[in-house]
Design an enzyme around this catalytic site. Structure first.
Site, PDB file in Angstrom:
ATOM      1  N   VAL A   5       0.845  -1.205   0.000  1.00 27.64           N
ATOM      2  CA  VAL A   5       0.000   0.000   0.000  1.00 27.64           C
ATOM      3  C   VAL A   5       0.877   1.250   0.000  1.00 27.64           C
ATOM      4  O   VAL A   5       0.646   2.198  -0.758  1.00 27.64           O
ATOM      5  CB  VAL A   5      -0.964  -0.004   1.205  1.00 27.64           C
ATOM      6  CG1 VAL A   5      -1.695   1.332   1.321  1.00 27.64           C
ATOM      7  CG2 VAL A   5      -1.981  -1.135   1.071  1.00 27.64           C
ATOM      8  N   CYS A   6       1.911   1.260   0.837  1.00 24.08           N
ATOM      9  CA  CYS A   6       2.785   2.433   0.941  1.00 24.08           C
ATOM     10  C   CYS A   6       3.491   2.720  -0.385  1.00 24.08           C
ATOM     11  O   CYS A   6       3.652   3.877  -0.776  1.00 24.08           O
ATOM     12  CB  CYS A   6       3.817   2.225   2.041  1.00 24.08           C
ATOM     13  SG  CYS A   6       3.074   1.962   3.668  1.00 24.08           S
ATOM     14  N   THR A   7       3.908   1.691  -1.080  1.00 19.31           N
ATOM     15  CA  THR A   7       4.571   1.875  -2.372  1.00 19.31           C
ATOM     16  C   THR A   7       3.641   2.572  -3.360  1.00 19.31           C
ATOM     17  O   THR A   7       4.047   3.505  -4.058  1.00 19.31           O
ATOM     18  CB  THR A   7       5.042   0.509  -2.925  1.00 19.31           C
ATOM     19  OG1 THR A   7       5.944  -0.083  -1.977  1.00 19.31           O
ATOM     20  CG2 THR A   7       5.733   0.670  -4.273  1.00 19.31           C
TER      21      THR A   7
END
Length: 197
Positions: free
Chosen positions: A43-45
């Site tokens: 998700v962060c990517t």
């Protein structure tokens, strides 16, 4: 934890771009600091790639962006290659710094007064809605400059409301055309105007 309206503390940190003193880096600009639990997470990517693509919008609004992830600068450098690949980013340089922070203390949105203006907490499994973040920034900048508030689901260019503390006399001087919504109470607090520029 810093609460809404409180002053965000200054700090000096390491990033993939070198050391940054937060207040010096921010200067008189508004800023967004968004935090992530770890590098190399799915998700962060996707989020960091989306922010990189939105940098022209943030620059248009005069907003500085800085990210935080709870890993080392060395790890950030490797993760940035994944972010650039996922986002199909072609520039060699990454457009904003990523803070190295093992303590996980920093996550907020700031303005030139270094005050907490908005806090959005999402679960790790749900990506942030950056269209909503941009919408909120547009509203914050507008309502700081003019004596208006933005209604539910407001989007840039739509009608806004005159703040309740503005008297009728002041409102007539400030706004060329006011549309007052009739309510069962007979009160005239819903005063709509075109969005000021």
């Amino acid at each position: 934890m810093v609460l809404l309206g409180e002053t965000f503390p200054d700090f000096t940190v390491e990033t993939q771009d070198g050391p940054i003193n937060f207040y010096e880096w921010l200067g008189d600009s508004w800023g967004i600091l968004f935090s992530h639990p770890s590098d190399f997470t799915p998700v962060c990517t996707t989020e960091l790639a989306r922010v990189a693509k939105l940098m022209p919008e943030f620059k248009r609004l005069g907003i500085k962006v800085i990210a935080l992830s709870c890993n080392s600068v060395e790890s950030h450098h490797k993760w940035i290659e994944d972010i650039k690949s996922y986002g199909e980013l072609t520039d060699d340089a990454f457009p904003y710094p990523i803070i190295e922070d093992e303590s996980r203390k920093l996550a907020t949105m700031l303005d030139p007064a270094k005050k907490m203006r908005l806090s959005m907490l999402y679960p790790a499994t749900t990506g942030r809605n950056f269209d909503e973040i941009l919408r909120v920034i547009e509203s914050l900048l507008l309502t700081d400059k003019h004596k208006v508030a933005t209604p539910v689901d407001w989007k840039k260019g739509e009608e806004v409301m005159i703040q309740p503390y503005v008297t009728e006399q002041e409102a007539e001087k400030l706004f060329p055309s006011i549309k007052t919504i009739s309510l069962p109470s007979g009160k005239t607090y819903l005063r709509m105007v075109a969005q000021p520029i």
